[in-house]
Design an enzyme around this catalytic site. Structure first.
Site, short mmCIF file in Angstrom:
data_model
loop_
_atom_site.label_atom_id
_atom_site.label_comp_id
_atom_site.label_asym_id
_atom_site.label_seq_id
_atom_site.Cartn_x
_atom_site.Cartn_y
_atom_site.Cartn_z
CB CYS A 189 -0.42 -9.10 19.10
SG CYS A 189 -1.15 -8.60 17.73
CG HIS A 208 -0.42 -0.18 2.60
ND1 HIS A 208 0.66 0.96 3.12
CD2 HIS A 208 -0.43 -1.07 3.56
CE1 HIS A 208 0.79 0.56 4.16
NE2 HIS A 208 0.19 -0.73 4.43
CB CYS A 243 2.21 -6.69 16.80
SG CYS A 243 0.79 -5.73 17.14
CE LYS A 282 -3.00 1.39 12.69
NZ LYS A 282 -1.69 1.30 12.58
N1 MSP Z 1 7.97 -6.68 8.36
C1 MSP Z 1 8.24 -5.54 9.58
C2 MSP Z 1 9.62 -4.80 9.21
C3 MSP Z 1 10.75 -5.55 9.46
S1 MSP Z 1 12.27 -4.55 9.16
C4 MSP Z 1 13.41 -5.48 9.61
C5 MSP Z 1 7.10 -4.73 9.32
N2 MSP Z 1 6.73 -4.61 7.94
S2 MSP Z 1 5.35 -3.73 7.65
O1 MSP Z 1 4.96 -4.30 6.22
O2 MSP Z 1 4.31 -3.56 8.53
O3 MSP Z 1 5.92 -2.33 7.10
C6 MSP Z 1 6.25 -1.32 8.09
C7 MSP Z 1 6.57 -0.04 7.31
O4 MSP Z 1 5.98 0.18 6.37
C8 MSP Z 1 6.82 1.33 8.33
O5 MSP Z 1 7.92 1.21 9.20
C9 MSP Z 1 6.76 2.29 7.32
O6 MSP Z 1 8.03 2.31 6.69
C10 MSP Z 1 5.97 1.73 6.40
N3 MSP Z 1 4.44 2.25 6.45
C11 MSP Z 1 3.27 1.46 6.68
N4 MSP Z 1 2.29 2.01 6.74
C12 MSP Z 1 2.68 3.26 6.82
C13 MSP Z 1 1.95 4.50 7.29
N5 MSP Z 1 0.72 4.60 7.31
N6 MSP Z 1 2.84 5.83 6.92
C14 MSP Z 1 4.09 5.69 6.60
N7 MSP Z 1 4.91 4.70 6.54
C15 MSP Z 1 4.27 3.37 6.78
O7 MSP Z 1 6.94 -3.69 10.01
#
Ligand code: MSP
Length: 475
Positions: free
Chosen positions: A127, A19, A130, A293
């Site tokens: 969870c 996304h 998470c 969100k």
């Molecule tokens: N797989 C773990 C990360 C492991 S890194 C060693 C994870 N993945 S995730 O798919 O949930 O991606 C999280 C990351 O996506 C956030 O830290 C950010 O970089 C990006 N974002 C996801 N949603 C976002 C927003 N709504 N706004 C800004 N960045 C966002 O966590």
């Protein structure tokens, strides 16, 4: 700054398609990579997908496919989205790569040898959304505040990492900026975390079906976050990559949702293994969509591919990064995309370039032959451009991507004002003014290169060939 830079994004979970949150970080990494490369730095840009763990296994089960099938399918969706956004990474790591799996095993063995791991019976609330244990205090009405689900009560034997042994050192490194956490508010937030009770964390789970076996206990699986963080260190497995880690500046980009893992757990793991730490972690803002969100339940997830279909790749790159300052939280308002596209791209940049080139063709003002620099005779213009260049460079070094765009668009506004003031079409000798304007748009083209590489190229070609063409048709 060192000549060699490694830029990373978080590796994204493949339980779903990408996304615009994922696109935002990856795009920023691409812009920074292009900028540093233009400064003749050697840059390695690493991104990829996080493919193990209960979350992926459960999603696959619900879809009646194997976890491997889910990972293969969805990691391709991430690659495709990055291709559609003209994001040019150097390596796309998948944590299911055999090479990465072997490197993770080696690393946890090393932690054990160093005496940083011990065994303990543990009971906690897990969870899966998470992929972490939550404390009672962190719950809202008994539910995970992010996923609105009830965490599972887990009681199992785990291997724990002695985080507490490294906390003081990590805290000091952050305080002294040896490990830079930026921007300032993120550093403050991180330092605040040390005041709460931070405890040792488990580096293994009791046999999760989809994960890496713990090398010294086959009944345990490496905790998915340990596996994931290590992607930054394992990279593409080459000697060249190792040199980037050992000798270069290592920059992690991420949002605050995963701050604790990156700013505390990760450096502590590296310290325990006697490895070099990253140089800088930049925490960009976490944004909401129309005030909420992004979530599947609310149905407000924006697919970056849809934006590319609607606005084109260059405009999507611009629209995503010009929403709000990179280090701050903000709200993405979908209905503002069209408004901003028309105002900044069609009427702003596009219109300025078209006006200047129409004037140049009409009055037959050709750019100097042989690719020589365009001439500028007005001191005001020269100063304005060089001031913009300086500000942009400074902002770029501070990862202020939004501010860079703001600066460039101020210059666009300034040029519009100059046209109105000079009215070259009424002037019997319009050469000077038109040459000044040609100089401006060619410098604007240089400044936008990391953000809008194709548009920049088009502007330069249009100046050379003296042919106008619509850069951004009005929507
Ligand atoms: N797989 C773990 C990360 C492991 S890194 C060693 C994870 N993945 S995730 O798919 O949930 O991606 C999280 C990351 O996506 C956030 O830290 C950010 O970089 C990006 N974002 C996801 N949603 C976002 C927003 N709504 N706004 C800004 N960045 C966002 O966590």
């Amino acid at each position: 700054m060192e000549k060699r830079i490694l830029i990373t994004t978080p590796i994204y979970y493949v339980n779903d398609k990408p996304h615009i949150g994922h696109a935002y970080t990856t795009l920023a990494a691409d812009v920074l990579t292009r900028f540093f490369r233009a400064q003749k730095k050697e840059v390695f840009f690493l991104t990829g997908t996080d493919e193990h763990g209960a979350k992926i296994a459960e999603t696959a089960k619900a879809l009646r496919i194997t976890p491997k099938e889910l990972c293969d399918k969805n990691s391709e969706l991430f690659k495709e989205a990055w291709k559609n956004l003209n994001i040019k990474y150097d390596y796309f790591i998948r944590t299911t790569d055999k090479r990465h799996e072997e490197a993770v095993k080696k690393f946890v063995e090393r932690l054990k040898e160093k005496g940083a791991i011990y065994e303990k019976e543990y009971a906690g609330l897990y969870c899966t959304g998470c992929e972490k244990f939550l404390t009672e205090k962190e719950l809202t009405d008994g539910l995970c505040p992010d996923h609105k689900t009830k965490p599972e009560k887990v009681s199992e034997k785990n291997y724990f990492f002695k985080l507490r042994d490294y906390l003081k050192e990590v805290e000091n490194l952050i305080k002294n900026n040896k490990l830079k956490i930026g921007p300032e508010n993120a550093k403050k937030e991180t330092l605040g975390l040390f005041k709460q009770s931070l405890d040792d964390f488990s580096i293994s789970r009791q046999k999760v079906a989809w994960g890496i076996d713990l090398p010294f206990d086959k009944n345990q699986t490496v905790y998915v976050w340990v596996d994931a963080l290590l992607n930054y260190y394992t990279g593409d497995g080459s000697k060249k990559f190792e040199r980037y880690w050992e000798k270069g500046q290592v920059i992690h980009l991420l949002a605050k949702d995963i701050l604790k893992f990156h700013a505390i757990y990760w450096p502590a793991m590296l310290l325990a293994a006697d490895k070099k730490l990253p140089s800088k972690e930049f925490i960009h803002g976490f944004f909401t969509i129309n005030g909420q969100k992004m979530s599947k339940t609310l149905g407000n997830i924006i697919d970056p591919n849809d934006l590319v279909d609607k606005f084109g790749v260059e405009a999507t790159r611009y629209l995503l990064l010009s929403q709000f300052p990179f280090g701050q939280d903000g709200d993405v308002q979908e209905n503002r995309f069209i408004e901003k596209y028309n105002a900044d791209l069609a009427n702003g940049l596009g219109n300025l370039v078209a006006r200047v080139l129409t004037l140049a063709t009409k009055f037959k003002i050709n750019p100097p032959a042989g690719g020589q620099k365009l001439k500028v005779s007005d001191k005001n213009i020269k100063n304005k451009v060089s001031e913009t260049q300086k500000n942009c460079e400074k902002d770029m070094e501070g990862f202020k991507l939004y501010e860079v765009l703001e600066e460039v668009w101020k210059l666009i506004g300034f040029c519009d004002g100059y046209i109105e003031q000079e009215k070259p079409w009424k002037n019997p000798k319009p050469e000077k003014a038109i040459n000044n304007l040609l100089y401006c748009i060619s410098e604007i083209a240089n400044l936008i290169t990391p953000f809008l590489p194709e548009t920049s190229e088009k502007i330069k070609n249009q100046i050379k060939s003296q042919k106008t063409g619509i850069l951004f048709p009005r929507i």
